[in-house]
Design a protein around this motif. Structure first.
Motif, PDB file in Angstrom:
ATOM      1  N   PRO A   7      34.265  -2.811  42.787  1.00  0.00           N
ATOM      2  CA  PRO A   7      35.264  -3.616  43.493  1.00  0.00           C
ATOM      3  C   PRO A   7      36.193  -2.762  44.351  1.00  0.00           C
ATOM      4  O   PRO A   7      36.440  -1.592  44.046  1.00  0.00           O
ATOM      5  N   VAL A   8      36.690  -3.362  45.409  1.00  0.00           N
ATOM      6  CA  VAL A   8      37.642  -2.683  46.296  1.00  0.00           C
ATOM      7  C   VAL A   8      39.055  -2.964  45.771  1.00  0.00           C
ATOM      8  O   VAL A   8      39.388  -4.121  45.490  1.00  0.00           O
ATOM      9  N   PRO A   9      39.890  -1.927  45.616  1.00  0.00           N
ATOM     10  CA  PRO A   9      41.261  -2.159  45.112  1.00  0.00           C
ATOM     11  C   PRO A   9      42.034  -3.132  46.011  1.00  0.00           C
ATOM     12  O   PRO A   9      41.820  -3.154  47.222  1.00  0.00           O
ATOM     13  N   ARG A  10      42.923  -3.888  45.344  1.00  0.00           N
ATOM     14  CA  ARG A  10      43.713  -4.906  46.064  1.00  0.00           C
ATOM     15  C   ARG A  10      44.495  -4.297  47.234  1.00  0.00           C
ATOM     16  O   ARG A  10      44.577  -4.885  48.313  1.00  0.00           O
ATOM     17  N   SER A  11      45.034  -3.111  47.026  1.00  0.00           N
ATOM     18  CA  SER A  11      45.851  -2.511  48.091  1.00  0.00           C
ATOM     19  C   SER A  11      44.983  -2.219  49.325  1.00  0.00           C
ATOM     20  O   SER A  11      45.433  -2.343  50.468  1.00  0.00           O
ATOM     21  N   ASP A  12      43.713  -1.854  49.112  1.00  0.00           N
ATOM     22  CA  ASP A  12      42.823  -1.597  50.253  1.00  0.00           C
ATOM     23  C   ASP A  12      42.446  -2.901  50.951  1.00  0.00           C
ATOM     24  O   ASP A  12      42.331  -2.953  52.181  1.00  0.00           O
TER      25      ASP A  12
ATOM     26  N   LEU B  10      41.107 -13.625  59.231  1.00  0.00           N
ATOM     27  CA  LEU B  10      40.091 -12.964  58.395  1.00  0.00           C
ATOM     28  C   LEU B  10      40.147 -13.546  56.988  1.00  0.00           C
ATOM     29  O   LEU B  10      41.205 -13.537  56.351  1.00  0.00           O
ATOM     30  N   LEU B  11      39.011 -14.075  56.512  1.00  0.00           N
ATOM     31  CA  LEU B  11      38.927 -14.541  55.121  1.00  0.00           C
ATOM     32  C   LEU B  11      38.155 -13.506  54.317  1.00  0.00           C
ATOM     33  O   LEU B  11      37.046 -13.120  54.711  1.00  0.00           O
ATOM     34  N   LEU B  12      38.735 -13.064  53.221  1.00  0.00           N
ATOM     35  CA  LEU B  12      38.030 -12.137  52.332  1.00  0.00           C
ATOM     36  C   LEU B  12      37.597 -12.907  51.088  1.00  0.00           C
ATOM     37  O   LEU B  12      38.418 -13.595  50.463  1.00  0.00           O
ATOM     38  N   ILE B  13      36.320 -12.826  50.756  1.00  0.00           N
ATOM     39  CA  ILE B  13      35.787 -13.598  49.628  1.00  0.00           C
ATOM     40  C   ILE B  13      35.292 -12.626  48.563  1.00  0.00           C
ATOM     41  O   ILE B  13      34.380 -11.833  48.809  1.00  0.00           O
ATOM     42  N   GLU B  14      35.924 -12.693  47.384  1.00  0.00           N
ATOM     43  CA  GLU B  14      35.481 -11.818  46.289  1.00  0.00           C
ATOM     44  C   GLU B  14      34.966 -12.617  45.095  1.00  0.00           C
ATOM     45  O   GLU B  14      34.328 -12.060  44.204  1.00  0.00           O
ATOM     46  N   ASP B  15      35.269 -13.923  45.088  1.00  0.00           N
ATOM     47  CA  ASP B  15      34.835 -14.774  43.994  1.00  0.00           C
ATOM     48  C   ASP B  15      33.304 -14.844  43.994  1.00  0.00           C
ATOM     49  O   ASP B  15      32.693 -15.250  44.988  1.00  0.00           O
ATOM     50  N   ARG B  16      32.666 -14.441  42.856  1.00  0.00           N
ATOM     51  CA  ARG B  16      31.192 -14.312  42.838  1.00  0.00           C
ATOM     52  C   ARG B  16      30.517 -15.662  43.068  1.00  0.00           C
ATOM     53  O   ARG B  16      29.469 -15.737  43.714  1.00  0.00           O
ATOM     54  N   ALA B  17      31.111 -16.746  42.550  1.00  0.00           N
ATOM     55  CA  ALA B  17      30.479 -18.060  42.728  1.00  0.00           C
ATOM     56  C   ALA B  17      30.482 -18.444  44.210  1.00  0.00           C
ATOM     57  O   ALA B  17      29.493 -18.955  44.750  1.00  0.00           O
TER      58      ALA B  17
ATOM     59  N   SER C 288      27.306  -5.987  46.978  1.00  0.00           N
ATOM     60  CA  SER C 288      28.530  -5.786  47.768  1.00  0.00           C
ATOM     61  C   SER C 288      29.755  -6.185  46.962  1.00  0.00           C
ATOM     62  O   SER C 288      29.678  -7.003  46.046  1.00  0.00           O
ATOM     63  N   SER C 289      30.902  -5.625  47.349  1.00  0.00           N
ATOM     64  CA  SER C 289      32.142  -5.954  46.643  1.00  0.00           C
ATOM     65  C   SER C 289      32.689  -7.301  47.089  1.00  0.00           C
ATOM     66  O   SER C 289      33.377  -7.974  46.343  1.00  0.00           O
ATOM     67  N   GLY C 290      32.408  -7.669  48.331  1.00  0.00           N
ATOM     68  CA  GLY C 290      32.898  -8.944  48.829  1.00  0.00           C
ATOM     69  C   GLY C 290      32.364  -9.240  50.205  1.00  0.00           C
ATOM     70  O   GLY C 290      31.621  -8.443  50.791  1.00  0.00           O
ATOM     71  N   LEU C 291      32.749 -10.419  50.713  1.00  0.00           N
ATOM     72  CA  LEU C 291      32.355 -10.839  52.056  1.00  0.00           C
ATOM     73  C   LEU C 291      33.603 -10.995  52.917  1.00  0.00           C
ATOM     74  O   LEU C 291      34.681 -11.315  52.401  1.00  0.00           O
ATOM     75  N   ALA C 292      33.428 -10.774  54.200  1.00  0.00           N
ATOM     76  CA  ALA C 292      34.523 -10.983  55.160  1.00  0.00           C
ATOM     77  C   ALA C 292      34.031 -11.965  56.215  1.00  0.00           C
ATOM     78  O   ALA C 292      32.925 -11.792  56.752  1.00  0.00           O
TER      79      ALA C 292
END
Ligand SMILES: Cc1cc2nc3c(=O)[nH]c(=O)nc-3n(C[C@H](O)[C@H](O)[C@H](O)COP(=O)(O)O)c2cc1C
Length: 337
Positions: free
Chosen positions: A137-142, A157-164, A247-251
């Motif tokens: 995972p990417v740290p929240r501050s980053d 910009l939407l950052l999506i980290e929720d796996r579902a 991946s850690s998340g989607l943008a």
């Protein structure tokens, strides 16, 4: 199998190196290092009395994958962002305008006193990394720093980290990818931009070199045959599913309005995001299939609750080792009279 070889490494090392941004050719050098769709480099640059005009090169457009020129104008936005950062590094200010007289293009006016932005230093390091990531995972501050860097008026910009949620977007990526891969016109257009070995990549200075995606180098005739055999929906979808899940998340970049001026803004916002991610050691790669197929784009709009706003670009981010760099054509060949 042909290896990448010392020539390719020497060509990329020479390209991804500093020039003097105070000189016009140096400024354009940094500009051409921007991300751009298919590495088609559908751009030309003209010196103007106020600064620089960034013009579309429609001979390098992608009529199948990008029939409305959305990605072309987003790529010009990426270039504009690099240009303005390079101007700042040369101590000059810059102001961008989207001009609609004649063919739509970008005008950048350069002023006397500007500041260096730290993002400039990431221009030579940035790349699209089309490998599996580590899942860390990417740290929240980053994530916050990437949000802040990506701020451009008219674009969110939407950052999506929720796996579902990531799985739901992945479903749309796979649906759109299957549609594209099954389309002979799409495969033919993509095939024309593939460079199957280092020699072809160096000769052309554009397109998608197989080594940058972790694929083997082959003689061009054999590469074409293998592409025909292996470019199939199931194999491609398996690869994308693996890449997204690692991946850690989607943008997702979303602009307020669906017009070329806003596509440019989305490109600028993405380029800034990419540079900030790079500075933080975070890698990224594009997954634009669901915004390229109109019916799937509408599904993505509804999944993300965007109303009428257009999702412009979809990316994944995370951690991975670097891949071989991409090439560009020489600066002199992209200067417009
Ligand atoms: C508007 C836009 C759309 C893109 N779409 C994709 C894509 O769908 N898939 C992909 O793998 N890369 C995509 N890319 C990345 C480009 O292929 C990449 O920027 C180009 O090959 C140059 O490589 P570099 O960014 O590593 O220098 C896109 C880039 C831009 C700016």
């Amino acid at each position: 199998m042909l290896n990448r070889g010392p020539d390719y490494d020497a060509a990329t090392a020479a390209l991804w190196s500093h020039r003097d941004p105070a000189e016009f050719m140096g400024l354009v050098h940094y500009t051409t290092l921007a991300a751009n769709s298919h590495n088609a480099q559908a751009w030309r640059f003209r010196r103007t009395t106020e600064g620089v005009a960034i013009l579309p090169d429609m001979a390098r457009a992608l009529p199948v994958a990008d029939s409305d020129h959305h990605h072309l104008y987003a790529s010009l936005g990426c270039a504009a962002e690099n240009l303005m950062l390079a101007a700042g590094a040369a101590g000059r200010s810059s102001a961008m305008e989207f001009a609609t007289d004649g063919e739509a293009h970008i005008e950048i006016a350069l002023g006397q006193v500007g500041n260096r932005d730290g993002l400039f230093d990431a221009i030579l390091e940035r790349q699209c990394t089309r490998s599996d990531f580590s899942g860390r995972p990417v740290p929240r501050s980053d994530l916050s720093a990437m949000q802040v860097a990506a701020r451009v008026a008219g674009c969110e910009l939407l950052l999506i980290e929720d796996r579902a949620k990531i799985e739901q977007v992945l479903e749309l990526i796979l649906a759109a990818n299957a549609t594209q891969v099954s389309d002979p016109a799409f495969a033919e257009e993509l095939g024309s931009w593939l460079r199957f070995n280092a020699r072809a990549a160096i000769e052309m200075g554009d397109g998608l070199y197989s080594g940058c995606s972790g694929n083997p180098s082959l003689p061009t005739f054999l590469g074409r045959i293998m592409f025909g055999v292996f470019f199939k929906p199931d194999a491609e979808n398996d690869r994308y599913a693996r890449q997204v899940r690692s991946s850690s998340g989607l943008a997702v970049f979303v602009s307020e309005r669906d017009d070329p001026a806003h596509w440019v803004r989305a490109g600028r916002s993405y380029q800034r995001f990419a540079l900030q991610a790079t500075a933080l050691g975070i890698r990224h790669a594009h997954l634009n299939q669901p915004v390229e197929v109109p019916s799937v784009r509408r599904e993505l709009q509804s999944l993300l609750g965007l109303g009428n706003r257009r999702p412009d670009l979809v990316l994944r981010f995370g951690y991975a080792q670097p891949m071989p760099r991409s090439l560009r054509r020489p600066v002199r060949s992209v200067i417009a009279p």
